[in-house]
Design a protein around this motif. Structure first.
Motif, PDB file in Angstrom:
ATOM      1  N   PHE A 138      -3.446  -3.879  -2.036  1.00  0.00           N
ATOM      2  CA  PHE A 138      -4.169  -4.317  -0.827  1.00  0.00           C
ATOM      3  C   PHE A 138      -3.705  -5.672  -0.288  1.00  0.00           C
ATOM      4  O   PHE A 138      -4.229  -6.131   0.720  1.00  0.00           O
ATOM      5  CB  PHE A 138      -5.675  -4.386  -1.120  1.00  0.00           C
ATOM      6  N   ASN A 141      -5.942  -8.672   1.197  1.00  0.00           N
ATOM      7  CA  ASN A 141      -7.286  -8.149   1.468  1.00  0.00           C
ATOM      8  C   ASN A 141      -8.177  -8.125   0.235  1.00  0.00           C
ATOM      9  O   ASN A 141      -9.280  -7.582   0.280  1.00  0.00           O
ATOM     10  CB  ASN A 141      -7.194  -6.722   2.040  1.00  0.00           C
ATOM     11  N   THR A 151     -12.190  -2.126  -4.460  1.00  0.00           N
ATOM     12  CA  THR A 151     -11.674  -2.479  -3.132  1.00  0.00           C
ATOM     13  C   THR A 151     -11.411  -1.225  -2.315  1.00  0.00           C
ATOM     14  O   THR A 151     -11.650  -1.192  -1.107  1.00  0.00           O
ATOM     15  CB  THR A 151     -10.384  -3.305  -3.267  1.00  0.00           C
ATOM     16  N   ARG A 156     -10.577  -0.796   2.604  1.00  0.00           N
ATOM     17  CA  ARG A 156      -9.563  -1.775   3.004  1.00  0.00           C
ATOM     18  C   ARG A 156      -8.221  -1.062   3.185  1.00  0.00           C
ATOM     19  O   ARG A 156      -7.912  -0.123   2.443  1.00  0.00           O
ATOM     20  CB  ARG A 156      -9.420  -2.863   1.936  1.00  0.00           C
TER      21      ARG A 156
END
Length: 275
Positions: A138, A141, A151, A156
């Protein structure tokens, strides 16, 4: 004539032995924790002051065989086991009552208790991997201590890469229904178990992912009860805290392909460097 009461000396768990059917990675020789650093590249290893010399030797051999078995199961180079040298180990240090093992994101530390951590290594290793891979999946992020599994549930955007896509597909079938519109049956069951105890633990995405990973490994032909145990026949398993066999098979297909391709990529990169 009176008979004196018989006292039973309880043998520490680590001295009772753990079943495994894997190859003789050490060829019958003893190893040290220094050997784990040399072979797998762990950042550091710390052992508690109350660990005896005998327990230290037993533990070093058990850890070595378990990590070598994990390496063989995942078909990866040894540096993957230490997460490129970022992972630290502790054995027999501190701990909390009732907690046999844990992973600490701050410091990237995998900790096992002296007499109760056996069988939890695969679970905690996946926590470490889940944390390590978050930034690679990610990018910016994620915060410092986030897991990729948690996550992913926040929707995301992932960094485009075939390995990230594979990992994303594993999380999708673990957490979501087939149409992607609702939570999976396993997720709903974990929520119900948590609700019955007025807590949030079993349904935490990182915990669900780690339990799924350990059951995937325990269903493989290579067995090591120090690496993983209890995911199929235990009181916890009977409660349904692990995914159903069919879900584990689907996850295993993805995760084992993921690590195989990761290993192939790293070996190709290393070969290209040496030429």
């Amino acid at each position: 004539m009176t008979t004196a009461p018989r006292t039973t000396l309880q043998v520490p768990r680590i001295q009772r032995g753990y079943y495994r059917n894997g190859p003789a990675h050490r060829s019958g020789a003893d190893v040290s924790f220094s050997d784990l650093v040399k072979v797998f590249g762990f950042n550091s290893i710390h052992v508690g002051r109350w660990v005896t010399a005998e327990e230290l030797q037993l533990a070093a051999n058990l850890f070595f065989d378990a990590f070598a078995d994990l390496q063989q199961l995942l078909q990866v180079p040894p540096e993957v086991i230490s997460l490129n040298g970022s992972l630290a180990l502790t054995f027999g240090i501190g701990g909390q009552p009732g907690v046999c093992a844990h992973y600490q994101p701050q410091g990237r530390i995998l900790a096992l208790a002296k007499n109760a951590g056996g069988g939890s290594l695969a679970h905690e290793w996946f926590h470490a991997f889940d944390h390590y891979i978050a930034a690679k999946m990610f990018g910016h992020n994620v915060t410092r201590n986030q897991f990729s599994s948690a996550t992913w549930l926040q929707s995301r955007p992932i960094i485009p890469h075939y390995l990230n896509e594979l990992l994303s597909s594993a999380y999708q079938i673990l957490f979501l229904s087939a149409d992607g519109e609702n939570e999976s049956v396993f997720f709903a069951h974990c929520r119900q178990l948590d609700a019955s105890h007025n807590r949030l633990y079993l349904a935490m995405p990182e915990e669900m992912a780690a339990r799924a990973f350990e059951k995937v490994l325990q269903r493989q032909a290579l067995k090591n009860n120090f690496l993983v145990s209890g995911s199929q026949k235990s009181a916890a398993a009977a409660l349904g805290i692990y995914p159903a066999d069919s879900l584990c098979d689907a996850l295993g297909n993805i995760w084992l392909e993921y690590f195989y391709l990761l290993g192939q990529g790293l070996r190709h990169k290393a070969q290209h460097k040496s030429e």
